[in-house]
Every structure is written in structure tokens, then in C-alpha cells.
Motif scaffolding. Structure first.
Motif, PDB file in Angstrom:
ATOM      1  N   PRO A   1     -73.729 -51.620  31.541  1.00 41.92           N
ATOM      2  CA  PRO A   1     -74.477 -52.048  30.352  1.00 41.92           C
ATOM      3  C   PRO A   1     -75.520 -51.039  29.884  1.00 41.92           C
ATOM      4  N   PHE A   2     -76.234 -50.431  30.822  1.00 38.68           N
ATOM      5  CA  PHE A   2     -77.355 -49.576  30.441  1.00 38.68           C
ATOM      6  C   PHE A   2     -76.996 -48.099  30.315  1.00 38.68           C
ATOM      7  N   ARG A   3     -75.998 -47.646  31.090  1.00 39.33           N
ATOM      8  CA  ARG A   3     -75.652 -46.231  31.058  1.00 39.33           C
ATOM      9  C   ARG A   3     -74.658 -45.897  29.946  1.00 39.33           C
ATOM     10  N   ALA A   4     -73.835 -46.859  29.564  1.00 42.90           N
ATOM     11  CA  ALA A   4     -72.794 -46.594  28.566  1.00 42.90           C
ATOM     12  C   ALA A   4     -73.339 -46.055  27.242  1.00 42.90           C
ATOM     13  N   PRO A   5     -74.397 -46.635  26.657  1.00 42.97           N
ATOM     14  CA  PRO A   5     -74.900 -46.093  25.385  1.00 42.97           C
ATOM     15  C   PRO A   5     -75.389 -44.649  25.513  1.00 42.97           C
ATOM     16  N   LYS A   6     -76.043 -44.331  26.641  1.00 45.65           N
ATOM     17  CA  LYS A   6     -76.511 -42.960  26.857  1.00 45.65           C
ATOM     18  C   LYS A   6     -75.342 -42.003  27.025  1.00 45.65           C
ATOM     19  N   SER A   7     -74.345 -42.434  27.817  1.00 47.87           N
ATOM     20  CA  SER A   7     -73.175 -41.587  28.052  1.00 47.87           C
ATOM     21  C   SER A   7     -72.378 -41.390  26.768  1.00 47.87           C
ATOM     22  N   ALA A   8     -72.334 -42.424  25.920  1.00 45.31           N
ATOM     23  CA  ALA A   8     -71.591 -42.318  24.657  1.00 45.31           C
ATOM     24  C   ALA A   8     -72.156 -41.209  23.779  1.00 45.31           C
ATOM     25  N   LYS A   9     -73.483 -41.088  23.749  1.00 43.56           N
ATOM     26  CA  LYS A   9     -74.108 -40.028  22.958  1.00 43.56           C
ATOM     27  C   LYS A   9     -73.692 -38.648  23.454  1.00 43.56           C
ATOM     28  N   ILE A  10     -73.595 -38.506  24.783  1.00 40.10           N
ATOM     29  CA  ILE A  10     -73.201 -37.220  25.361  1.00 40.10           C
ATOM     30  C   ILE A  10     -71.731 -36.942  25.088  1.00 40.10           C
ATOM     31  N   TYR A  11     -70.892 -37.988  25.179  1.00 42.47           N
ATOM     32  CA  TYR A  11     -69.466 -37.807  24.894  1.00 42.47           C
ATOM     33  C   TYR A  11     -69.250 -37.376  23.439  1.00 42.47           C
ATOM     34  N   LYS A  12     -70.088 -37.841  22.539  1.00 46.50           N
ATOM     35  CA  LYS A  12     -69.955 -37.447  21.135  1.00 46.50           C
ATOM     36  C   LYS A  12     -70.241 -35.957  20.954  1.00 46.50           C
ATOM     37  N   GLU A  13     -71.117 -35.403  21.793  1.00 52.40           N
ATOM     38  CA  GLU A  13     -71.368 -33.955  21.768  1.00 52.40           C
ATOM     39  C   GLU A  13     -70.140 -33.181  22.245  1.00 52.40           C
ATOM     40  N   LEU A  14     -69.435 -33.763  23.204  1.00 51.06           N
ATOM     41  CA  LEU A  14     -68.283 -33.109  23.821  1.00 51.06           C
ATOM     42  C   LEU A  14     -67.027 -33.222  22.975  1.00 51.06           C
ATOM     43  N   TRP A  15     -66.888 -34.344  22.248  1.00 53.96           N
ATOM     44  CA  TRP A  15     -65.642 -34.670  21.539  1.00 53.96           C
ATOM     45  C   TRP A  15     -65.303 -33.610  20.497  1.00 53.96           C
ATOM     46  N   GLU A  16     -64.033 -33.264  20.426  1.00 60.34           N
ATOM     47  CA  GLU A  16     -63.560 -32.302  19.429  1.00 60.34           C
ATOM     48  C   GLU A  16     -62.570 -32.980  18.489  1.00 60.34           C
ATOM     49  N   GLU A  17     -62.042 -32.240  17.548  1.00 57.66           N
ATOM     50  CA  GLU A  17     -61.112 -32.811  16.576  1.00 57.66           C
ATOM     51  C   GLU A  17     -59.889 -33.411  17.262  1.00 57.66           C
ATOM     52  N   ARG A  18     -59.445 -32.770  18.360  1.00 63.73           N
ATOM     53  CA  ARG A  18     -58.287 -33.276  19.103  1.00 63.73           C
ATOM     54  C   ARG A  18     -58.670 -34.368  20.091  1.00 63.73           C
ATOM     55  N   GLY A  19     -59.956 -34.652  20.214  1.00 60.85           N
ATOM     56  CA  GLY A  19     -60.390 -35.681  21.139  1.00 60.85           C
ATOM     57  C   GLY A  19     -61.129 -35.109  22.332  1.00 60.85           C
ATOM     58  N   SER A  20     -60.951 -35.738  23.487  1.00 58.08           N
ATOM     59  CA  SER A  20     -61.598 -35.293  24.716  1.00 58.08           C
ATOM     60  C   SER A  20     -60.900 -34.046  25.251  1.00 58.08           C
ATOM     61  N   PRO A  21     -61.647 -32.946  25.499  1.00 55.30           N
ATOM     62  CA  PRO A  21     -61.014 -31.726  26.021  1.00 55.30           C
ATOM     63  C   PRO A  21     -60.231 -31.962  27.310  1.00 55.30           C
ATOM     64  N   LEU A  22     -60.760 -32.788  28.195  1.00 56.00           N
ATOM     65  CA  LEU A  22     -60.061 -33.044  29.451  1.00 56.00           C
ATOM     66  C   LEU A  22     -58.671 -33.603  29.188  1.00 56.00           C
ATOM     67  N   LYS A  23     -58.538 -34.429  28.158  1.00 54.71           N
ATOM     68  CA  LYS A  23     -57.238 -35.023  27.852  1.00 54.71           C
ATOM     69  C   LYS A  23     -56.328 -34.065  27.092  1.00 54.71           C
ATOM     70  N   PHE A  24     -56.846 -33.410  26.043  1.00 58.09           N
ATOM     71  CA  PHE A  24     -55.930 -32.573  25.265  1.00 58.09           C
ATOM     72  C   PHE A  24     -55.549 -31.296  25.988  1.00 58.09           C
ATOM     73  N   TYR A  25     -56.409 -30.794  26.891  1.00 55.66           N
ATOM     74  CA  TYR A  25     -55.973 -29.678  27.726  1.00 55.66           C
ATOM     75  C   TYR A  25     -54.859 -30.135  28.658  1.00 55.66           C
ATOM     76  N   GLY A  26     -54.965 -31.364  29.169  1.00 52.98           N
ATOM     77  CA  GLY A  26     -53.915 -31.908  30.022  1.00 52.98           C
ATOM     78  C   GLY A  26     -52.603 -32.046  29.277  1.00 52.98           C
ATOM     79  N   GLU A  27     -52.671 -32.461  28.014  1.00 53.44           N
ATOM     80  CA  GLU A  27     -51.451 -32.595  27.202  1.00 53.44           C
ATOM     81  C   GLU A  27     -50.807 -31.233  26.963  1.00 53.44           C
ATOM     82  N   ASP A  28     -51.646 -30.217  26.746  1.00 50.95           N
ATOM     83  CA  ASP A  28     -51.114 -28.864  26.578  1.00 50.95           C
ATOM     84  C   ASP A  28     -50.397 -28.393  27.845  1.00 50.95           C
ATOM     85  N   VAL A  29     -51.043 -28.625  28.979  1.00 54.96           N
ATOM     86  CA  VAL A  29     -50.475 -28.188  30.257  1.00 54.96           C
ATOM     87  C   VAL A  29     -49.187 -28.937  30.561  1.00 54.96           C
TER      88      VAL A  29
END
Length: 357
Positions: free
Chosen positions: A72-100
Motif C-alpha cells: 500500500p505505501f511503497r507502490a505509489p513511490k515505486s510507480a514514480k520511479i518506474y515512470k522515469e525508467l519506462w520507455e516507448e517500448r515499455g519496461s527495458p527489462l521486458k523488451f530487452y528480453g523480447e529482443d533476446v
């Protein structure tokens, strides 16, 4: 004579049939929220932290801590950080995995079927393994995307895989890749990426930062009950500590130091991302950074060799937050060495692991 020829022909037909059977290759990374929005981040945190190998405390205590406090308390903070990380293709961890996934499929050829899955969230391990089961593959090779073995990462993937396949009527041969922290191509990638930055700048220190774990997880994995002392016990890899995450991390550093020809006193190993009050494996990266600045170090090249894809812990934590910490204490230059991501050498490493399995 004719009967012998007939038997040989039947035998050859069987051989050709067996040659046509495929091997399923399941590549698995940790996972990522489906979006950087708070509900999706909360859903991801709940699944991740409710894993008893990640948060290894009694179920009821874990449920209360995760569902009533952390999520409940960490999710809003983490969401803000994920928005900094997110790219046009989405989460790098996921789209790099799709490429591989596509690149490895192309390298291995038609005798293999490569599927990407995440230990938490999507694409799920359940769906990928279900496809392999329905296809009747003769063998499944499971490749966790964690260079060093840890119960909370590789061990969790093993457990989840076995929980799924134990329900099958027919269980094919299954091979697990345990670690590859010392694979020549793994070392080659980080060394080559580092040399690129070293050619552009004169660094006075090199920091190898790995994801941290609670000390209790190290002692739980000590089969002797006395090897793990959180000190010189990790100075070499031997039969009694070969599955120790901390020992494998220190060995990764030694291999990279040797490959880069770094001088003694110009590098160190540390651990990041600690959570809670219990002691985690030391030294802590943020503490080391403050000490380096106090010693007058002005330029640091940072590595994160516990990750094969740039993610929250590399791009944001090491690349941004630790950079800001270093500069706030008087440092001048901080550079993060990128992970393997979708590099050709990463695919070559994976192909080597799969073919040897």
C-alpha cells in the motif's frame, strides 16, 4: 537379407523421427509491472514479495507486512520511479528480453523453441511451460537470467518450475542452468563495455555493486553451518561455498579485475538495495560511496554485474541515485557500465549454455 534391410530402414525412420523432436528453451527474468501505474506496481510487489524465498519469514508475518504495509505505501513511490525508467517500448527489462528471445531463436535454429517468461507477472512461466507440454518436447532447458545463484532468484525459478511440471502426467527431461558468473563471454562483455569508458576518461576508482540479500539467506545456504563468516570465506570459490551468492559476486569482481588489469586499492565490491532492519550482506554500496568521496575520489566507473538487463536497480539506483549521492559528497564524475541487454555477446553466451545442456 531383405528382412535386415527392412529393420535398418525402420531404425532409420525412428532416428529421423527423434531428430525432429524439439527442445524447449525457457529464458526467465525476474519480472516487471505491466505498466508504471500504481495499481500494476502494487500487484507486482505483492506477487514478488509474497514469494517465501524472497521474503523468507513465516507466511502470516509476510502476508501482513506485504499486503498491509509494503504494497500500500511503497507502490505509489515505486510507480514514480518506474515512470522515469519506462520507455516507448515499455519496461527495458521486458523488451530487452523480447529482443533476446528472437535473437536466440534465430541462433539456435528450428530444433529449439525459445520462450521468454518472467518469474513474476507476464509473460508467465505457467503459459510458456504449458506450450512446451502441449508440443510434447523431448527436453526443456531452463535458463534463469541471474548470473550468480541465489535462493531468492535462481532457486525461486527452480521451485516454480517444479511446482508447475509436477502436475503433468508426462514430465520430460529438464535441465536447469545454475549460474554463469564466470563464463568467459559474461566477463568479456563487461570488460569491453568498461574499456570504452576508460578510453574516454581517467577513472580513479572502480566500484562493483551487486544486489544485496539478507545475511540470514547466506547462512541458511551454508551446508556446513560454519563456512559462512561474511569475511575471508569468500576470497576463493571452493566446494563448500560454490553456491554462495556472496562468494560468486566476489569471484565475478576478481575475474573482471584480472581482465581489466586493475591495480589493488583501486576497486571494491559492495551490495545495494537493502530493505528492512535486518543485516544484509556488506559492505553497503551507499556507505562505500560516501567513504570514497571522503577519501577524495573524484571519478568512479560503476558496474552492476548481478543484472543482465538494465532495470530499476541499474539505470535508476546505480546510474542516477548513486551518482547524485557521489556528487553531493564532492565527487565529480560517475559512470555506469551498461548490462548485457540485447547485445550479440549475450546471445552467444546463452547459445553456448543451451547447446552444452
Amino acid at each position: 537379407m531383405d528382412s535386415l534391410k527392412a529393420e535398418m530402414a525402420i531404425s532409420q525412420d525412428k532416428t529421423n523421427t527423434y531428430k525432429g523432436l524439439k527442445t524447449g528453451v525457457l529464458i526467465i527474468n525476474l519480472g516487471t509491472p505491466d505498466s508504471p501505474e500504481t495499481p500494476d506496481v502494487r500487484k507486482y510487489l505483492r506477487e514478488f514479495l509474497m514469494d517465501g524465498r524472497v521474503l523468507d519469514i513465516p507466511f502470516l508475518s509476510r502476508w501482513i507486512l506485504v499486503n498491509l504495509i509494503i504494497a500500500p505505501f511503497r507502490a505509489p513511490k515505486s510507480a514514480k520511479i518506474y515512470k522515469e525508467l519506462w520507455e516507448e517500448r515499455g519496461s527495458p527489462l521486458k523488451f530487452y528480453g523480447e529482443d533476446v528471445e528472437k535473437m536466440l531463436q534465430n541462433s539456435l535454429g528450428e530444433d529449439y523453441e525459445v520462450k521468454l517468461a518472467m518469474r513474476y507477472q507476464s509473460p508467465s512461466m505457467d503459459s510458456a511451460l504449458e506450450e512446451f507440454k502441449n508440443a510434447g518436447y523431448q527436453k526443456i532447458i531452463v535458463v534463469p537470467f541471474f548470473p550468480q545463484y541465489a535462493s531468492a532468484s535462481t532457486g525461486s525459478v527452480y521451485e516454480k518450475t517444479m511446482d508447475i511440471v509436477k502436475k503433468w502426467q508426462v514430465i520430460p527431461e529438464i535441465k536447469f542452468i545454475n549460474n554463469y558468473y564466470n563464463h568467459p563471454k559474461f566477463i568479456e562483455h563487461f570488460a569491453a563495455a568498461a574499456r570504452k569508458y576508460m578510453a574516454e576518461h581517467n577513472f580513479d576508482y572502480f566500484l562493483f555493486s551487486y544486489h544485496g540479500l539478507p545475511e540470514r539467506q547466506m547462512t541458511k545456504g551454508d551446508c556446513t553451518g560454519k563456512t559462512c563468516q561474511f569475511g575471508s570465506c569468500c576470497d576463493t570459490i571452493h566446494s563448500m561455498n560454490q553456491y554462495c551468492y556472496r562468494a560468486q559476486c566476489f569471484e565475478t569482481t576478481r575475474l573482471l579485475v584480472r581482465e581489466l588489469g586493475l591495480k589493488e586499492g583501486t576497486y571494491s565490491t559492495s551490495f545495494q538495495s537493502r530493505l528492512g532492519r535486518d543485516p544484509w550482506i556488506k559492505p553497503y554500496t551507499d556507505v562505500v560511496i560516501e567513504e570514497l568521496a571522503a577519501q577524495g575520489k573524484k571519478s568512479v566507473l560503476a558496474f552492476s554485474p548481478a543484472f543482465v538487463a538494465d532495470c530499476l536497480e541499474t539505470t535508476i539506483e546505480v546510474g542516477v541515485e548513486y551518482k547524485e549521492l557521489f556528487e553531493s559528497k564532492g565527487g565529480k564524475h560517475w559512470q555506469l557500465v551498461e548490462s548485457l541487454n540485447n547485445s550479440p555477446i549475450w546471445v552467444e553466451l546463452l547459445e553456448d549454455l543451451v547447446r552444452k545442456a
